[in-house]
Write a protein that holds these residues in place. Structure first.
Motif, PDB file in Angstrom:
ATOM      1  N   ASN A   9     -44.629 107.934 -30.803  1.00 26.80           N
ATOM      2  CA  ASN A   9     -44.834 108.516 -32.122  1.00 26.80           C
ATOM      3  C   ASN A   9     -43.894 109.701 -32.198  1.00 26.80           C
ATOM      4  O   ASN A   9     -44.092 110.716 -31.509  1.00 26.80           O
ATOM      5  N   GLU A  12     -44.184 113.573 -31.118  1.00 21.41           N
ATOM      6  CA  GLU A  12     -45.340 113.791 -30.259  1.00 21.41           C
ATOM      7  C   GLU A  12     -44.876 113.920 -28.806  1.00 21.41           C
ATOM      8  O   GLU A  12     -44.011 113.176 -28.361  1.00 21.41           O
ATOM      9  N   LYS A  13     -45.433 114.853 -28.091  1.00 16.60           N
ATOM     10  CA  LYS A  13     -45.113 115.063 -26.681  1.00 16.60           C
ATOM     11  C   LYS A  13     -46.397 114.854 -25.869  1.00 16.60           C
ATOM     12  O   LYS A  13     -47.142 115.795 -25.609  1.00 16.60           O
ATOM     13  N   PRO A  14     -46.665 113.604 -25.506  1.00 13.90           N
ATOM     14  CA  PRO A  14     -47.945 113.308 -24.854  1.00 13.90           C
ATOM     15  C   PRO A  14     -48.049 113.882 -23.439  1.00 13.90           C
ATOM     16  O   PRO A  14     -47.050 114.047 -22.737  1.00 13.90           O
TER      17      PRO A  14
END
Length: 155
Positions: A9, A12-14
């Protein structure tokens, strides 16, 4: 082994987990060096080969530099931090236009070399899970936005 690749996404930085120590313990530093040498030999021939030096001497420098990071990420000696200091994923990859497609190509090359490594499935899975999530941090081009911009320009 489950080499699944989930979609990034954009923006976004998961959170991610580093690989279990078993990965480096089973493979050893020399094994990890060989894994990444084989990986980069494959990736320079891939659709994203233009991101990497085609000169053999320069490619060897990239291999040596990057494997330091992965040794440390896998719980080994702090070769990377001692040589470079703090690692800034976004800053390091900013010079490249990395799309989700490029990320998937990179991961596909890694999958190919990981399949040939003779270590436990649990250790491999731990490393794969780390790479699959961690690589999302490198995606810095929103393919949807590029398509919209292209449509507007042609429109």
């Amino acid at each position: 082994m489950d080499y699944k690749i989930s979609k990034t996404n954009f923006g976004e930085k998961p959170d991610f987990e580093y690989p279990k120590p078993a990965f480096l313990e089973e493979l050893g530093e020399e094994g990890l060096k060989k894994l990444f040498s084989d990986f980069y030999d494959l990736v320079v021939e891939s659709d994203i080969g233009n991101f990497f030096p085609q000169d053999e001497e320069e490619l060897e420098k990239i291999k040596a530099h990057n494997v330091k990071f992965f040794i440390e990420a896998c719980g080994g000696e702090k070769h990377y931090s001692n040589a470079v200091g703090h690692f800034d994923m976004l800053k390091t990859h900013k010079q490249f236009s990395i799309t989700e497609k490029a990320r998937r190509e990179w991961l596909g090359c890694m999958e190919e070399v990981l399949k040939k490594v003779d270590i436990s499935a649990d250790a491999k899975q731990s490393f794969w899970n780390f790479l699959e999530t961690f690589s999302k941090h490198t995606v810095n081009v929103d393919e949807r936005q590029e398509l919209e911009d292209l449509v507007i320009k042609k429109g």
